[in-house]
Design an enzyme around this catalytic site. Structure first.
Site, PDB file in Angstrom:
ATOM      1  N   ASP A 487      -1.101  31.187 -14.364  1.00 51.15           N
ATOM      2  CA  ASP A 487      -2.276  30.343 -14.566  1.00 51.15           C
ATOM      3  C   ASP A 487      -2.983  29.973 -13.273  1.00 51.15           C
ATOM      4  O   ASP A 487      -4.133  29.555 -13.279  1.00 51.15           O
ATOM      5  CB  ASP A 487      -1.832  29.005 -15.172  1.00 51.15           C
ATOM      6  CG  ASP A 487      -1.734  29.047 -16.668  1.00 51.15           C
ATOM      7  OD1 ASP A 487      -2.420  29.865 -17.285  1.00 51.15           O
ATOM      8  OD2 ASP A 487      -0.962  28.234 -17.214  1.00 51.15           O
TER       9      ASP A 487
HETATM   10  C1  GLC Z   1       3.311  27.514 -17.502  1.00 54.39           C
HETATM   11  C2  GLC Z   1       2.375  27.846 -18.622  1.00 54.39           C
HETATM   12  C3  GLC Z   1       2.347  29.326 -18.880  1.00 54.39           C
HETATM   13  C4  GLC Z   1       2.112  30.082 -17.600  1.00 54.39           C
HETATM   14  C5  GLC Z   1       3.084  29.670 -16.528  1.00 54.39           C
HETATM   15  C6  GLC Z   1       2.771  30.314 -15.190  1.00 54.39           C
HETATM   16  O1  GLC Z   1       4.624  27.712 -17.922  1.00 54.39           O
HETATM   17  O2  GLC Z   1       2.721  27.179 -19.800  1.00 54.39           O
HETATM   18  O3  GLC Z   1       1.354  29.647 -19.803  1.00 54.39           O
HETATM   19  O4  GLC Z   1       2.218  31.448 -17.878  1.00 54.39           O
HETATM   20  O5  GLC Z   1       3.051  28.278 -16.377  1.00 54.39           O
HETATM   21  O6  GLC Z   1       1.593  29.843 -14.640  1.00 54.39           O
HETATM   22  C1  GLC Z   2       0.678  26.200 -15.684  1.00 49.73           C
HETATM   23  C2  GLC Z   2       1.212  26.073 -14.324  1.00 49.73           C
HETATM   24  C3  GLC Z   2       0.715  24.879 -13.615  1.00 49.73           C
HETATM   25  C4  GLC Z   2      -0.752  24.694 -13.775  1.00 49.73           C
HETATM   26  C5  GLC Z   2      -1.122  24.729 -15.217  1.00 49.73           C
HETATM   27  C6  GLC Z   2      -2.562  24.569 -15.464  1.00 49.73           C
HETATM   28  O1  GLC Z   2       1.367  25.365 -16.509  1.00 49.73           O
HETATM   29  O2  GLC Z   2       2.618  26.072 -14.298  1.00 49.73           O
HETATM   30  O3  GLC Z   2       1.084  24.957 -12.267  1.00 49.73           O
HETATM   31  O4  GLC Z   2      -1.145  23.507 -13.191  1.00 49.73           O
HETATM   32  O5  GLC Z   2      -0.696  25.924 -15.773  1.00 49.73           O
HETATM   33  O6  GLC Z   2      -2.844  24.361 -16.809  1.00 49.73           O
END
Ligand code: GLC
Ligand code: GLC
Length: 818
Positions: A487
């Site tokens: 993300d």
């Molecule tokens: C969090 C989010 C997931 C994403 C991951 C890496 O676990 O829920 O959707 O792939 O972070 O950013």
């Molecule tokens: C995922 C990631 C986090 C980020 C979020 C945004 O969960 O783990 O680091 O802030 O996405 O929605």
């Protein structure tokens, strides 16, 4: 250092002291009513949707932490002293304390001043209520005059509004009291058809419905005035902070035990059942009392506990393994599937770290969470897949999340993550491999932006694949959009304004930034989907997908390989990310796992080199880092990933979700010793002995463990709701133990440490039970010498599909082929 221990026979984690490094939580509820409960009984409850139907209030940033939730006080009426039998909120010292987190229930036992208490909390299967059994025993030599006070603080339904819109919401609270049931009916007078109730099995000495009356001005839950005084005012609240508090008074003879039950319920009522324009504005207590009262008895409660145990017996009975390693066995047999089921149910919405406001059901998350739950909940998985497909967009893209209550997609947490649609293919294929239910592909589902344009699930999947193919960049690799699975790899955001959230800032997609991760993911999906197409006799689609797969593999080989490992991406200026030419972020873990899982580089040694690079550059004693070196400062071309301090979250922590990908990749290389070793490094039970470092619950995976660049390397955060649960389970059961569903049945192909001499797996699969015994006399990691099914030699590694409801014995002898 440990703060408790595993009780495997009872399938419980036993916590020996209330002040764990963090509140260690459990989940109550198997369906629509969910409760979060910590080892001191704090937490909150909601019906289906932690944002829109929150029943009780919880303040995440409160101090002391974890103050809100289930409040209980015992008061010695002889001298006015009082304490909380769950320690919090009164926090008086307890002479004995023990919390047992079990599957779907939590039991906390304590002793204070000769009064013993045990509180067991659960949500009965199929019911929309939480029930507490409170057992109090007088261990003194003389009679005890006791008061028991209970309390819950209601949330005004919408948790976001509840935490922000005080000018309104401090004036809307309403309660009713009928017999001894306190009914929270805020907004029932207008558009709501639902209420919450709090009931007690005993006749009450009194009650309180307004928080300030119970606590007294400027006091907190640790020193409620009503408890201090030993009396309540029995007033009916309007506005303010509605609560339900109850007062029970007893005399307990020496050795005597009293058991009292409390129930917190959610009820939808028929508003038109009575008078008035627009229906009732006051709830009818009758159906509420009828629903709750059977649970307020020992017979009702004990039966609910039995049903709950039976529910989890059924769920966990689908797969059972014995490897002789306690850390591995208890994760496979108890805690990992349990975590998979919870994560599948609540997605990333509500935990100690997810406020229940920001996210509902994530598209990519839910599809991955299904991988570890589908064998236990196949029917539910089927409808979940169709729900997800219904939020897909006509472009083949997807809403990044949907609200569980309405099942409507929304963009509130961002959109345009170009990996999203591919996960639907992944999940559907996992469902097909588990169940063989090919008919699901013909189910029609609408689109999130075109409710009328219903198409079959199969067509949804083809659109998902096309979404990637329609969006390719200069190297023929998939465009990343806002980000991909990571993300925080925001290659098109270029944000320099601290007030812009990375996930929602409008992106400038110049169609340059490409993702090697999505490319690998596409290859996995395209191969599976081509296989599906062939089975449907859609040769044209199968052919197109196979061609696209080939082209994508070529693109990865030509432009996604850095020389020693797979490249991560190209940024918006076309510069490589995750390359040896980069000073920071030279190597990323994701493409090493995903591309190897897509079988890229298995034949030419690249996969091996990539995984060797992971071992050399990313492996730490606490797990495999997401990237190295971590970014020291913020970079606008990379976005949120570089916003975290080095070693945290996506910036070089052990982001646990990615570790099982490497475990699977190692299995594909046949390196069973490494696969097992990597799996153990993040195994929470294996880390139990360093709980003071790890800090989070030792019975569930956490999203991240601080990386080598952090000063507190080894510290876990964001426990419970993480894709790690599903992937760790898949890696362990399907790749290490090698009992793997395929379209054509169950395959046995283990990849284990050379010194593991025997293990067994019992697996229910498509209406047959397979009792699989594996021996490894030659000490190999991978390779099968022979398989016998019910005594008959088998050719190949695919077990026959009996579908006869019977148990079949499978003897597998590993070794070098004869
Ligand atoms: C969090 C989010 C997931 C994403 C991951 C890496 O676990 O829920 O959707 O792939 O972070 O950013
Ligand atoms: C995922 C990631 C986090 C980020 C979020 C945004 O969960 O783990 O680091 O802030 O996405 O929605």
């Amino acid at each position: 250092m440990r703060f408790g221990h595993f009780d495997d026979d009872r399938r419980e984690y036993v916590i020996d002291r209330p002040d764990t490094p963090h509140p260690w939580i459990n989940y109550l509820g198997t369906g629509e009513f969910i409760g979060i409960i910590s080892n001191t009984a704090a937490g909150y409850t909601f019906y289906r949707d932690a944002r829109l139907r929150r029943l009780t209030r919880y303040r995440y940033n409160n101090v002391p932490t974890d103050e809100d939730g289930r409040f209980l006080y015992l008061r010695d009426d002889a001298d006015g002293s009082y304490w909380s039998p769950t320690w919090r909120p009164a926090r008086r010292p307890l002479e004995e304390y023990r919390c047992r987190h079990g599957l779907g229930y939590t039991s906390i036992a304590s002793l204070h001043a000769g009064i013993q208490a045990r509180i067991t909390t659960l949500v009965p299967v199929g019911k929309t209520m939480e029930v507490w059994s409170v057992e109090v025993t007088n261990r003194r030599h003389e009679a005890a005059e006791l008061s028991l006070f209970s309390a819950v603080e209601f949330c005004l339904w919408n948790a976001f509004d509840d935490a922000t819109n005080f000018q309104r919401n401090l004036n809307i609270g309403e309660v009713r009291v009928s017999n001894d049931t306190i009914i929270h009916c805020t907004e029932f007078r207008e558009r709501r058809n639902h209420v919450a109730s709090f009931s007690c099995s005993e006749r009450l000495a009194g009650f309180e419905t307004q928080r300030d009356a119970f606590l007294g001005p400027y006091r907190g839950w640790s020193r409620p005035l009503a408890v201090e005084r030993g009396t309540t005012s029995d007033a009916i609240a309007t506005g303010g902070y509605p609560i339900a508090a109850q007062h029970v008074r007893w005399t307990l003879e020496p050795g005597e035990t009293k058991r009292v039950y409390f129930a917190l319920g959610y009820h939808e009522l028929d508003k038109n059942a009575a008078s008035g324009q627009g229906g009732r504005s006051v709830p009818d207590p009758e159906p509420i009392e009828a629903a709750v009262s059977p649970l307020l008895t020992s017979a009702g409660f004990d039966e609910a506990l039995r049903e709950l145990r039976a529910y989890w017996d059924r769920m966990l009975g689908t797969l059972h393994a014995a490897t002789g390693d306690d850390d591995v066995d208890r994760m496979i047999n108890i805690w990992n599937p349990y975590q998979c089921a919870v994560t599948y149910t609540v997605s990333r919405s509500a935990s100690r770290y997810e406020s229940g406001i920001g996210r509902g059901i994530g598209f990519r998350d839910a599809n991955q969470d299904l991988l570890g739950a589908v064998h236990m909940l196949p029917q539910h998985a089927r409808s979940r897949i169709l729900d997800l497909a219904s939020t897909q967009l006509i472009s083949g893209g997807a809403y990044h999340q949907y609200q569980p209550l309405t099942k409507q997609g929304n963009d509130a947490i961002g959109s345009g993550f170009n990996d999203d649609p591919l996960w639907l293919i992944h999940a559907t294929c996992a469902y097909l491999k588990e169940t063989g239910d090919w008919a699901v592909l013909d189910e029609a589902a609408p689109y999130g932006d075109d409710a009328a344009g219903r198409e079959t699930l199969y067509e949804h999947l083809l659109r998902a694949a096309n979404y990637t193919l329609d969006r390719r960049g200069p190297h023929g690799l998939p465009l990343i959009g806002r980000a991909d699975w990571n993300d925080c790899l925001n290659l098109n955001s270029h944000s320099s304004d601290p007030d812009e959230p990375f996930q929602t800032v409008p992106i400038e997609d110049g169609a340059i930034a490409e993702s090697v991760l999505i490319a690998g993911l596409f290859c996995i999906a395209a191969r599976d989907l081509a296989d599906v197409a062939l089975r449907r006799n859609d040769r044209a689609a199968a052919h197109r997908l196979a061609e696209a797969d080939r082209a994508m593999r070529d693109a990865i080989r030509s432009h996604g390989w850095d020389g020693g490992w797979f490249l991560r991406a190209y940024d918006a200026a076309g510069m490589p990310v995750g390359s040896s030419t980069n000073g920071e972020g030279r190597i990323f873990i994701e493409p090493q796992g995903i591309c190897t899982m897509a079988a890229i580089g298995l034949d030419d040694g690249r996969a091996r080199r990539a995984l060797d690079a992971v071992g050399e550059q990313l492996a730490t004693e606490h797990g495999l880092l997401l990237l190295q070196p971590a970014y020291a400062g913020y970079r606008t071309n990379l976005g949120e990933i570089s916003s975290y301090p080095p070693g945290y979250k996506e910036n070089g922590s052990v982001f646990c979700h990615t570790n099982p990908w490497i475990v699977i990749a190692e299995c594909l290389l046949g390196r069973g010793d490494r696969a097992w070793d990597y799996a153990l490094r993040i195994n929470p039970s294996h880390r139990e002995a360093i709980s003071e470092v790890h800090e989070c619950e030792p019975y569930v995976y956490a999203q991240m463990i601080a990386g080598r660049d952090a000063s507190d390397h080894g510290k876990a955060r964001n426990s419970w709701l993480t894709g790690t649960a599903s992937w760790a389970y898949v890696a362990m059961t399907q790749w290490i133990l090698g009992v793997r569903p395929t379209f054509d049945g169950l395959v046995v192909d283990p990849c284990i440490p050379a010194d593991l001499k025997t293990f067994s797996v019992v697996r229910s699969f498509r209406d047959a039970r397979y009792e699989i015994h594996v021996s490894n006399p030659d000490g190999v990691c991978r390779g099968i010498r022979s398989i016998h099914v019910d005594g008959t030699p088998l050719t190949g590694d695919r077990l026959p599909m009996f579908g006869d409801g019977e148990t079949h014995v499978v003897d597998v002898r590993m070794g070098r082929a004869a």
